[in-house]
Design an enzyme around this catalytic site. Structure first.
Site, PDB file in Angstrom:
ATOM      1  N   SER A  40      -9.785  -5.643   4.280  1.00  0.00           N
ATOM      2  CA  SER A  40     -10.180  -5.357   3.329  1.00  0.00           C
ATOM      3  C   SER A  40      -9.969  -6.758   2.052  1.00  0.00           C
ATOM      4  O   SER A  40      -8.032  -5.795   2.388  1.00  0.00           O
ATOM      5  CB  SER A  40     -10.491  -3.818   2.549  1.00  0.00           C
ATOM      6  N   TYR A  80      -5.927   4.612   1.048  1.00  0.00           N
ATOM      7  CA  TYR A  80      -7.296   3.619   1.754  1.00  0.00           C
ATOM      8  C   TYR A  80      -6.238   2.224   2.153  1.00  0.00           C
ATOM      9  O   TYR A  80      -6.413   1.606   2.960  1.00  0.00           O
ATOM     10  CB  TYR A  80      -8.353   3.733   0.700  1.00  0.00           C
TER      11      TYR A  80
END
Length: 265
Positions: free
Chosen positions: A150, A163
């Site tokens: 990501s 995250y």
């Protein structure tokens, strides 16, 4: 695996694409895209009904597709899966897609259980499946390990530390593995998507709160779709064997960084 799955798991002329987290979103879209490219797809996820339905869909369309229920954080199950899969044909690919985010809490109040869960799936899950399949990918003479990370693995934002930390871990795993397998017949590719609107990612992050999930994309005319990312994956893994796409960051035009997004009023 069923008896038919066991027979199909033998080495074949078609390269295999193992896709983790294939039950929805980017994983399902990637499985469809790679099947269209001629790969024998092996779909793994925890939700049996989802991957079995997708495997049936792909098979009905004339593709080779198998479903295997798998939790990537369960190492014995991952090892058993790799043993059943057996040798792989040249050109085979592992797509480490399984992952996810939980919460949007600041460091001061973040739940350690959420952090632990995110690290387990985003980092240790990738480690488990990569370690289990790497010998077969190397032995094939032309294998690829692809890690879906990501843009969170390359920059920070408030409320995202758990995250972000996990995706940084996945990025470092891919980068280090590439150094360690240099000279062996296997490529290590990292695809780092930015804002992607799928049916479950933000909904899972906010534990079913649709209003909060929708707010992530409010005013963004065209966030990326799962199909956009799947197309990027397919492009990267279908380059000639001597071409390694080390890192490809893909964002919608409206997103300049993790914290700079154009929203229409």
């Amino acid at each position: 695996m069923s008896p038919s799955t066991e027979r199909s798991a033998d080495r074949s002329a078609a390269p295999t694409a193992v896709v983790t987290g294939a039950s929805s979103g980017i994983g399902a879209a990637t499985a469809r895209r790679l099947a269209a490219e001629g790969y024998r797809t092996v779909l793994t996820a925890r939700r049996a009904e989802r991957i079995e339905a997708l495997a049936a869909e792909l098979t009905a369309a004339g593709h080779q597709a198998l479903a295997h229920v798998l939790d990537v954080t369960d190492r014995p199950a991952v090892d058993a899966f790799a043993d059943r899969l057996g040798p792989l044909a040249p050109g085979s690919v592992l797509v480490n897609n399984a992952g996810g985010a939980l919460g949007l809490d600041p460091v001061a109040t973040g739940d350690p259980a959420d952090w632990r869960a995110m690290y387990e799936v985003n980092v240790l899950g990738v480690l488990n499946v990569t370690q289990a399949l790497l010998p077969a990918l190397v032995a094939s003479g032309d294998g690829t390990v692809l890690v879906l990370t990501s843009t969170a693995g390359h920059g920070t934002y408030e409320g995202g530390a758990g995250y972000v930390a996990a995706k940084h871990g996945a990025h470092v795993l891919a980068e280090t593995l590439r150094l360690e397998v240099c000279g062996q017949p296997v490529r290590v590719v990292e695809i780092a998507p930015g804002m992607v609107r799928t049916e479950e990612f933000s909904l899972t992050r906010f534990r079913g709160d649709a209003e909060r999930a929708d707010a992530v994309y409010a005013g963004v005319a065209e966030p990326l779709t799962a199909e956009d990312v799947a197309d990027t994956v397919a492009w990267a893994v279908t380059r000639p064997p001597h071409v390694n796409v080390d890192l490809l960051v893909v964002r919608p035009r409206a997103q300049a960084s993790n914290t700079k997004v154009h929203r229409e009023r």
